[in-house]
Design a protein around this motif. Structure first.
Motif, PDB file in Angstrom:
ATOM      1  N   ARG A 310       0.758  -1.113  -0.018  1.00  0.00           N
ATOM      2  CA  ARG A 310       0.111   0.192  -0.202  1.00  0.00           C
ATOM      3  C   ARG A 310       1.168   1.067   0.320  1.00  0.00           C
ATOM      4  N   GLY A 311       0.864   2.156  -0.778  1.00  0.00           N
ATOM      5  CA  GLY A 311       1.382   3.029  -1.234  1.00  0.00           C
ATOM      6  C   GLY A 311       2.554   3.498  -1.682  1.00  0.00           C
ATOM      7  N   LEU A 312       2.866   2.601  -2.419  1.00  0.00           N
ATOM      8  CA  LEU A 312       4.526   2.374  -2.989  1.00  0.00           C
ATOM      9  C   LEU A 312       3.887   2.218  -4.578  1.00  0.00           C
ATOM     10  N   ASP A 313       4.162   2.582  -5.349  1.00  0.00           N
ATOM     11  CA  ASP A 313       3.684   3.109  -6.790  1.00  0.00           C
ATOM     12  C   ASP A 313       5.204   2.883  -7.595  1.00  0.00           C
ATOM     13  N   SER A 314       6.325   2.608  -7.563  1.00  0.00           N
ATOM     14  CA  SER A 314       7.757   2.980  -8.150  1.00  0.00           C
ATOM     15  C   SER A 314       9.048   2.367  -7.390  1.00  0.00           C
ATOM     16  N   HIS A 315       8.117   1.175  -6.820  1.00  0.00           N
ATOM     17  CA  HIS A 315       9.386  -0.145  -5.864  1.00  0.00           C
ATOM     18  C   HIS A 315      10.026  -1.275  -6.133  1.00  0.00           C
ATOM     19  N   VAL A 316      10.946  -1.445  -6.093  1.00  0.00           N
ATOM     20  CA  VAL A 316      11.020  -2.504  -5.606  1.00  0.00           C
ATOM     21  C   VAL A 316      11.631  -3.023  -4.502  1.00  0.00           C
ATOM     22  N   ARG A 317      12.216  -4.325  -4.112  1.00  0.00           N
ATOM     23  CA  ARG A 317      12.523  -4.548  -3.219  1.00  0.00           C
ATOM     24  C   ARG A 317      13.474  -5.907  -4.021  1.00  0.00           C
ATOM     25  N   VAL A 318      14.402  -5.838  -2.716  1.00  0.00           N
ATOM     26  CA  VAL A 318      15.582  -7.325  -2.981  1.00  0.00           C
ATOM     27  C   VAL A 318      16.383  -7.335  -1.501  1.00  0.00           C
ATOM     28  N   ALA A 319      16.290  -8.663  -1.348  1.00  0.00           N
ATOM     29  CA  ALA A 319      16.608  -9.544   0.069  1.00  0.00           C
ATOM     30  C   ALA A 319      18.354  -9.033  -0.055  1.00  0.00           C
ATOM     31  N   VAL A 320      19.071  -9.652   1.146  1.00  0.00           N
ATOM     32  CA  VAL A 320      20.146  -9.404   0.860  1.00  0.00           C
ATOM     33  C   VAL A 320      20.569 -10.473   1.391  1.00  0.00           C
ATOM     34  N   ARG A 321      21.457 -10.930   0.611  1.00  0.00           N
ATOM     35  CA  ARG A 321      21.709 -12.805   0.429  1.00  0.00           C
ATOM     36  C   ARG A 321      23.604 -12.619   0.496  1.00  0.00           C
ATOM     37  N   LEU A 322      24.243 -13.457  -0.273  1.00  0.00           N
ATOM     38  CA  LEU A 322      25.852 -13.670  -0.141  1.00  0.00           C
ATOM     39  C   LEU A 322      26.440 -12.643  -0.808  1.00  0.00           C
ATOM     40  N   PRO A 323      27.473 -12.464  -1.061  1.00  0.00           N
ATOM     41  CA  PRO A 323      28.916 -11.530  -1.300  1.00  0.00           C
ATOM     42  C   PRO A 323      29.019 -11.989  -2.678  1.00  0.00           C
ATOM     43  N   GLU A 324      29.176 -13.435  -3.933  1.00  0.00           N
ATOM     44  CA  GLU A 324      28.520 -13.900  -5.263  1.00  0.00           C
ATOM     45  C   GLU A 324      27.354 -13.594  -5.196  1.00  0.00           C
ATOM     46  N   GLU A 325      26.240 -13.642  -4.963  1.00  0.00           N
ATOM     47  CA  GLU A 325      25.290 -13.276  -5.377  1.00  0.00           C
ATOM     48  C   GLU A 325      24.352 -12.140  -5.513  1.00  0.00           C
ATOM     49  N   HIS A 326      25.043 -11.187  -5.185  1.00  0.00           N
ATOM     50  CA  HIS A 326      25.453 -10.040  -4.937  1.00  0.00           C
ATOM     51  C   HIS A 326      25.644  -9.315  -6.046  1.00  0.00           C
ATOM     52  N   ASP A 327      27.030 -10.011  -6.504  1.00  0.00           N
ATOM     53  CA  ASP A 327      27.321  -9.851  -8.014  1.00  0.00           C
ATOM     54  C   ASP A 327      26.569 -10.234  -8.834  1.00  0.00           C
ATOM     55  N   ARG A 328      26.864 -11.361  -8.847  1.00  0.00           N
ATOM     56  CA  ARG A 328      24.673 -11.457 -10.158  1.00  0.00           C
ATOM     57  C   ARG A 328      23.953 -11.137 -10.151  1.00  0.00           C
ATOM     58  N   LEU A 329      23.064 -10.488  -8.934  1.00  0.00           N
ATOM     59  CA  LEU A 329      22.110  -9.220  -9.439  1.00  0.00           C
ATOM     60  C   LEU A 329      22.787  -8.033  -9.662  1.00  0.00           C
ATOM     61  N   LEU A 330      23.977  -7.693  -9.653  1.00  0.00           N
ATOM     62  CA  LEU A 330      24.142  -6.491 -10.216  1.00  0.00           C
ATOM     63  C   LEU A 330      25.203  -6.456 -11.494  1.00  0.00           C
ATOM     64  N   ALA A 331      25.258  -7.585 -11.437  1.00  0.00           N
ATOM     65  CA  ALA A 331      25.713  -7.956 -13.122  1.00  0.00           C
ATOM     66  C   ALA A 331      23.787  -8.113 -14.253  1.00  0.00           C
ATOM     67  N   VAL A 332      23.256  -8.221 -13.152  1.00  0.00           N
ATOM     68  CA  VAL A 332      21.836  -8.590 -13.768  1.00  0.00           C
ATOM     69  C   VAL A 332      21.026  -7.396 -14.409  1.00  0.00           C
ATOM     70  N   LEU A 333      21.664  -6.400 -13.379  1.00  0.00           N
ATOM     71  CA  LEU A 333      20.939  -4.350 -13.517  1.00  0.00           C
ATOM     72  C   LEU A 333      22.022  -4.423 -14.433  1.00  0.00           C
ATOM     73  N   GLU A 334      22.715  -4.266 -14.273  1.00  0.00           N
ATOM     74  CA  GLU A 334      23.530  -3.639 -14.847  1.00  0.00           C
ATOM     75  C   GLU A 334      23.814  -3.265 -16.405  1.00  0.00           C
ATOM     76  N   ALA A 335      23.288  -5.126 -17.082  1.00  0.00           N
ATOM     77  CA  ALA A 335      22.993  -5.774 -18.201  1.00  0.00           C
ATOM     78  C   ALA A 335      21.273  -4.679 -18.913  1.00  0.00           C
ATOM     79  N   ILE A 336      21.123  -4.799 -18.150  1.00  0.00           N
ATOM     80  CA  ILE A 336      19.137  -4.525 -17.925  1.00  0.00           C
ATOM     81  C   ILE A 336      19.140  -3.059 -18.556  1.00  0.00           C
ATOM     82  N   ASP A 337      19.749  -2.235 -17.301  1.00  0.00           N
ATOM     83  CA  ASP A 337      20.095  -0.949 -17.157  1.00  0.00           C
ATOM     84  C   ASP A 337      20.904  -0.362 -18.672  1.00  0.00           C
ATOM     85  N   ALA A 338      21.272  -1.030 -19.232  1.00  0.00           N
ATOM     86  CA  ALA A 338      22.414  -0.759 -20.183  1.00  0.00           C
ATOM     87  C   ALA A 338      21.554  -0.114 -21.031  1.00  0.00           C
TER      88      ALA A 338
END
Length: 338
Positions: A310-338
């Motif tokens: 309720r009240g959010l219209d431009s938001h995404v939530r991401v969990a905090v996991r493991l360092p190597e998994e964060h590397d994968r997340l950031l790589a995917v987001l960079e590729a999407i944003d490119a």
């Protein structure tokens, strides 16, 4: 609750993916579990051929030590949501109102509606300044989901005192408090605390949790509790987990470090909310949150579309996991944003 009331209440969406091939950032559960937990679970099989101890005193003692309260104040439940439901059932009658934070966990409002009550939404940031008078129930999520904001301890106690004076039950959901070193409100007069072991110990499929209450609220919760309401494997694994102080300390340190690293990296693309929880809320601006989640999922990464809160219209939530998994997340987001 009445059948007619239930028929008018819809279910609410949640995160999590059951696809083992997907890297799941949509659910806020620890990717690690305490060492030795599988052995404890397997050894519980023989004991599972008998009814669980009633009352489950060993589990209550472990829970009491975990949150620093009296074992007699603990009511075991199959998960934190079961504790929330039972508290709402006892507090809210048809026609009552309840103070509910927004944005926050959607099940609070749903449980109030299931009892025929009406949720009165208050911005989560302003909740502790609200007047509880005239309401059957007030709900606090600490730290709040999905924002990750934690409330000041003195302000929480002051709000609890105002709720007591108003005759309003205060329900505090501490599902994510174990990721912090902040004290629990367990054992505070006029407060029902709901705790889940799902998140911190990475065991969502083993439904384990508990409520803590005092006085008449404890007596009502204890009397309403079904006998054998938590399975033997859940009791055994839950008690084992709550005694793993080293695992808890290591998890808190890892989550704090990785949350900050992830926050700095994600700030390159999004506005990131401050968080004391194992997740980060991102304002994605002009991007379409649903499209962003779909694009990430196509790359094998699940994000939580937070516009369902309720009240959010431009938001995404991401969990905090493991360092190597964060590397994968950031790589995917960079590729999407490119």
């Amino acid at each position: 609750m009445r059948r007619e009331t239930v028929a008018s209440v819809e279910r609410v969406p949640h995160g999590s993916s059951d696809d083992p091939a997907v890297l799941d950032f949509s659910a806020n559960t620890n990717p690690l579990v305490p060492e030795g937990i599988e052995r404890v679970y397997r050894e519980a099989f023989d004991a599972s051929r008998r009814y669980a101890p009633e009352p489950p005193a060993a589990y209550a003692a472990a829970a009491a030590a975990y949150v620093d309260c009296d074992p007699a104040q603990v009511i075991p439940t199959p998960g934190g949501l079961a504790a929330i439901r039972r508290a709402v059932e006892l507090a809210v009658s048809e026609g009552d109102t309840a103070l509910v934070p927004a944005p926050s966990f959607g099940e609070y409002a749903r449980e109030v509606r299931l009892q025929g009550g009406t949720p009165e939404f208050v911005p989560a940031t302003d909740l502790l300044d609200a007047d509880p008078s005239g309401h059957a129930l007030a709900v606090v999520c600490n730290p709040n989901n999905p924002t990750g904001a934690a409330y000041d301890d003195d302000a929480l106690h002051a709000f609890a005192a105002r709720c007591r004076d108003a005759g309003t039950l205060l329900l505090v959901d501490e599902a994510f408090l174990g990721f912090t070193d902040r004290p629990s409100l367990a054992g505070t007069e006029g407060v029902v605390v709901a705790r889940s072991l799902t998140k911190l110990f990475g065991l969502p499929g083993i439904r384990t949790g508990f409520a803590v209450a005092t006085g008449e609220w404890h007596d009502a919760l204890a009397t309403a509790r079904r006998p054998w309401n938590v399975s033997v494997p859940a009791l055994r694994t839950g008690a084992f987990c709550m005694r793993r102080e080293g695992f808890v300390a290591e998890t808190r340190e890892r989550v704090a470090e990785e949350r900050e690293r992830l926050r700095e990296a994600l700030s390159e693309w999004f506005a990131v909310h401050d968080s004391a929880a194992p997740f980060l809320l991102l304002d994605v601006g002009d991007r379409d949150p649903a499209a962003l989640c779909e694009a990430a999922l196509a790359e094998g990464v699940a994000l939580r579309d937070a516009t369902t809160f309720r009240g959010l219209d431009s938001h995404v939530r991401v969990a905090v996991r493991l360092p190597e998994e964060h590397d994968r997340l950031l790589a995917v987001l960079e590729a999407i944003d490119a």
